[in-house]
Design an enzyme around this catalytic site. Structure first.
Site, short mmCIF file in Angstrom:
data_model
loop_
_atom_site.label_atom_id
_atom_site.label_comp_id
_atom_site.label_asym_id
_atom_site.label_seq_id
_atom_site.Cartn_x
_atom_site.Cartn_y
_atom_site.Cartn_z
N GLU A 67 3.93 6.20 29.72
CA GLU A 67 2.57 6.70 28.93
C GLU A 67 3.08 7.08 27.58
O GLU A 67 2.21 7.08 26.68
CB GLU A 67 2.03 7.82 29.60
CG GLU A 67 2.57 9.07 29.74
CD GLU A 67 1.94 10.25 30.35
OE1 GLU A 67 1.84 9.93 31.69
OE2 GLU A 67 1.45 11.20 29.81
N ASP A 106 0.67 2.26 28.08
CA ASP A 106 -0.53 2.99 27.77
C ASP A 106 -1.36 2.07 26.72
O ASP A 106 -0.83 1.56 25.73
CB ASP A 106 -0.12 4.23 26.98
CG ASP A 106 -1.44 5.17 26.66
OD1 ASP A 106 -1.43 6.22 27.24
OD2 ASP A 106 -2.18 4.92 25.92
N ASP A 136 4.85 13.71 39.00
CA ASP A 136 4.95 13.56 37.62
C ASP A 136 5.34 14.85 36.85
O ASP A 136 4.81 15.97 37.07
CB ASP A 136 3.34 13.30 36.99
CG ASP A 136 3.50 12.73 35.84
OD1 ASP A 136 4.53 13.10 35.01
OD2 ASP A 136 2.10 12.49 35.25
#
Lengths: 447, 447
Positions: A300, A323, A247
Site C-alpha cells: 500500500e 495501491d 497488519d
C-alpha cells in the site's frame, strides 16, 4: 472533436478520526481524504474523475500538485489523449523539473495518480464502458503500449509482457462470464481497526462471518498483550477454517518484526502485512524467510514499479498489495501486474481508504481476466465506509465484489459531498471545527 | 528564554536553464531553485536558515510543505528545540498524516530537510560555531541521540553507532588541525554539463586542471557518439593521472547501463554515477558486478536512510553520494554516514545545485573528523555557480574546501537575492518572463 477545457481540483477530507475508523499502530487518527480531480470538456455530458487518497494534512499539497501535473491537458483533444494513454502518461510523468521531487514517488507521484486516474476514467466514459471492460477489450499490444515498463527490462521485457497477455487473450470471455456469476472475492478490514473496543471487535467479526467473509484482517503492533487478546477474540468468533490476516502498518524494525510475528504464530495468520518500512525490500525478504509459513504482504506504500520489481526479485512478498492511488494509475499498475505474474506472486490490492474499493475492483477483475487467470491466493480488500459519497459505489455481496457496469473508473463523487467536505470551506469544516476533527486545524493553507 | 516567533518560507528560483548550467541527460533545462526557510526568533540577531534544493517547477510545493512541517516550531523555546535535536526531528517527522504522503520521501521529506536544516543552522548559531564544529563538539551519545536510526537495526544498532564514534573521539582534534591546513578535497562538475559545446568543455577542463583539481566529472548518456567525443577531449586535456568520473543521471535500464558503460571503459572512468533508477538497489548491484573495475556511485536521489541501508547491504555502491537537502537533514545524514562507515563505503556528497556546496562542506569535515577518519576514496563535489547569493559562501582553493568559520550551516541567502529571485513576484521573474526562462510559466501557483 471534444476538448479538455479545464481541470478542477478539490481538497476533500472526511473526519474519520472521530470514530477511529482506519486507526492502526502507525496511523492513530487519520482523516480519510481525497485530492480529487475533475477534467471538464466542452461536452457538458463528458468529464473525467480521479483522485489520490491521503489521510488528512498534506492533502492540499497533493491537490496543488495535481493541478500542476494536469496543466498540459488543458486545451487538448479528448480523442488524442484517450487514444494514446501511454503517450499522455509519459508526457506528464517526464516533466523533468517535477521529476526532481521524486522521481516517481511522494506527492508528485500521488498527484500523477490522481490526474491519470481521471484520464483513464475519461477514456472509459468515452468508450461507454466500465474501466475493467475497457482494459479487457484492449489487445496485448495496446496494453503493453500503455504500461510503464521503464527500468524494468532486467526483470520483464516488452516481449515477456506481450507473451503473458497473449496467453490468456483467447479465453478472456470465459473468465468474465465466471466473474459475472461469482463476483471477485474480497476480505474485510472493517472489523479490525486498532482503536475499536473488544466488544466492537467481537461484534464486527461476527457480522463479517454472517455476511459471508472467509477472510478477516486485524491491526496489530502497538501492544503485544493487546494483540494476543484481540487475535484470540477473532479466532474464537471466526473459527480456524477462515483466514485471519494481521497488519502492523510499518511499526517494526526488522529484528523486532521477526520476533513479534513469531510470537503470534499460534493464531495461524495467513499473512503479516507491512512488518517494517515499505521501502525495505531486503528487510521484507529477511522477515519472510524468518516467519514462514506465515506469509508477508506489502504494497500500500509501495511507491512505484521499481520497488515492486525488487520485491519480486528478492522474493520478499507472498502477497502484492498495490495501491490504485499511489502507483501512477493504470499505466504503472499494468506493469506491476505483469511483473507479479512473471514472478508468480498473487496481487491482493490495498483498498483501506476512501474510494479505493471503487477503483481496485476494476483492477482485480482485469487481472483475473487478462493477466493472472487465477483466483488462487487472491482476495481483494474491502472496507465498508464512505461509499455513500460515490455516484457508482462498489457492490459487495457474499464476500465478493460484483462486476461494476457503469462507464468509467467508479471515481465520481457527488457534488453534495464536495460541498460538505471540501477543506477548509465546505459546510462541514466551515462549521465550528473544534467540535469535529481538531487535527486539521494544524494544516497550514498555502497562501 | 528565546522563542521562535515565526517561520518565513520563500520560493527562490534562478534561471539556470538559460545557460545550460546543470544540464544532463535527464534534466535538460533545470532552473536551480531553493525552498528556503527562515526561523525568526524574538532575538532580532538570531534566526535559523535552511532550504531544500529543486530544479524549478514544484518548488512551490516544497515551500508550502515546509511551511506546514515547521508549524509545530512556532512559539517554542529555542533552547528546548536546539537542546534536543533528535527529539524535534522525530516530532516533525512522525506527523502521521503527512507521513502517509511518503513515508520519508518526496515533497514532504524535502520539506523536512529544509526545516531541519534551518533548525541545525539555528543550533549552530546559538552555539556560536560553524555546523561542523557543533557536530565535532558533540559526544558520541549526543550524536547517536540525534541520529535517525529507525528501521536500521538489522544493519546498524545503537551500540554499533556508539562504537564507531567512540573509536575516533580521542583523535578528533588531530584531524581538525590537518584539515585546517589542507582543506577537504573536492572535484568539479562545472566543466562537464551536457549542454556545453566541445570548445567550452575543453576550456573548462583546462581551467579545472589549472585550478588544481585532480578529479573532473562529465555528464553522459544522451548519445553514445557524443560521449566518446567528449570523454576523449577530457582525457586529452586532463591526462591519465587525474580521475575522470561520468554521470548518466538515471537514463538507462539496467542492461543498457551495463552495455553503455562497458563501451566507455577505455576512458577509465573512476565511477559511473546514477546508471539507472535511484530506487533500484538490486539494479545498482547488478551494474556494479558487471562494470568492475569501474565503480558505481549514487545517492543524490537516495530518498532516505532505508534506501542507503539496502544499497550497502546489497554491495551496490563504491561511492555514496548522499544529498544534504534530500535526506532529512543532519539527523538522517548522521545515520547514513554511520552505515557507510560500518560497510566500508566512502561518502562523496552530491553538491550539484544551489547552496549544496555550502552545506556539504560541513558534513565532509565532520565525517573525516568523527566517523570515517579517512580521506581515501573521498572527494566532495564542487560546482562553481550561484555562491554569490550566500552570505557565507564556501571557499575552495587548490581543489579543496577551506574550513568554514562563521557560525551556522552556511545556508543564509542575501535579502537582495530573495527580492530578485523570489518566484513569481521577485524583480527578475516579475519582469517580462518570456525574455527569461519560459519554463516557469508552466507553473500553476497554488490558490
Amino acid at each position: 472533436m471534444t476538448t479538455i477545457t479545464s481541470v478542477e481540483t478539490h481538497d476533500v477530507r472526511f473526519p474519520t478520526s472521530l470514530s477511529a475508523d482506519g486507526s492502526d499502530a502507525m496511523n492513530k487518527d487519520g482523516d480519510y481524504s481525497a485530492a480529487y480531480v475533475v477534467l471538464r470538456t466542452d461536452d457538458p455530458a463528458l468529464s473525467g474523475f480521479g483522485f489520490t487518497f491521503t489521510i488528512g494534512r498534506g492533502n492540499d499539497l497533493c491537490t496543488a500538485a495535481a493541478a500542476q501535473r494536469a496543466l498540459p491537458l488543458i486545451g487538448r483533444s479528448v480523442e488524442e489523449i484517450t487514444g494514446d494513454l501511454g503517450g499522455i502518461y509519459r508526457e506528464l510523468q517526464s516533466d523533468s523539473q517535477l521529476r526532481w521531487l521524486g522521481p516517481d514517488k511522494g506527492v508528485i507521484h500521488l498527484a500523477l495518480a490522481a490526474v491519470m486516474n481521471a484520464v483513464w476514467d475519461l477514456a472509459a466514459r468515452v468508450g461507454g464502458k466500465p474501466l475493467w471492460r475497457l482494459l479487457t477489450d484492449m489487445t496485448p499490444e495496446q496494453l503493453v503500449d500503455a504500461a510503464d515498463l521503464r527500468y524494468l527490462s532486467d526483470a520483464l521485457t516488452r516481449d515477456d509482457a506481450l507473451g503473458i497477455l497473449r496467453e490468456l487473450e483467447p479465453t478472456r470471455a470465459e473468465r468474465i462470464a465466471e466473474l459475472d456469476r461469482t463476483g471477485y472475492p474480497c476480505y474485510t478490514t472493517s472489523a479490525g481497526w486498532l482503536g475499536y473496543s473488544d466488544d466492537k471487535l467481537r461484534r464486527l467479526c461476527q457480522e463479517a462471518v454472517d455476511a459471508g467473509y472467509r477472510h478477516i484482517k486485524l491491526k496489530v503492533g502497538a501492544n503485544r498483550q493487546d494483540d494476543f487478546r484481540r487475535l484470540a477474540i477473532a479466532r474464537e468468533v471466526i473459527g480456524w477454517d477462515a483466514d485471519l490476516m494481521i497488519d502492523a502498518n510499518q511499526v517494526w524494525d526488522v529484528p523486532e518484526a521477526i520476533d513479534w510475528v513469531r510470537s503470534l504464530a499460534e493464531f495461524k495468520p495467513l499473512w503479516i502485512e507491512e512488518p517494517t518500512s515499505p521501502d525495505d525490500v531486503l528487510g521484507h525478504a529477511a522477515v519472510r524467510r524468518a516467519v514462514h509459513p506465515i506469509g508477508v504482504a506489502s504494497g500500500e506504500h509501495g511507491m512505484n514499479r521499481v520497488l515492486f520489481k525488487q520485491m519480486f526479485q528478492a522474493e520478499a512478498l507472498d502477497f502484492c498489495q498495490l495501491d490504485a492511488a499511489r502507483l501512477g494509475s493504470v499505466n504503472e499498475i499494468l506493469a506491476v501486474y505483469l511483473l507479479a505474474k512473471k514472478f508468480g506472486v498473487p496481487v491482493c490490492p490495498h483498498a483501506g481508504g476512501v474510494g479505493l474499493c471503487e477503483l481496485v475492483q476494476h483492477l482485480s477483475i482485469f487481472d483475473y481476466v487478462a493477466v493472472s487467470g487465477s483466483l488462487e491466493g487472491r482476495v481483494t480488500e474491502f472496507v465498508d465506509h464512505l461509499h455513500e459519497h460515490f455516484v457508482e459505489p462498489c457492490v459487495v455481496e457474499d464476500g465478493a465484489y460484483r462486476l461494476p457496469g457503469a462507464p468509467g473508473y467508479s471515481a465520481e463523487m457527488f457534488d453534495s459531498t464536495l460541498d460538505e467536505y471540501a477543506f477548509p470551506d465546505g459546510s462541514y469544516w466551515a462549521a465550528d471545527r473544534s467540535l469535529h476533527s481538531a487535527d486539521q486545524s494544524r494544516t497550514s493553507r498555502v497562501a
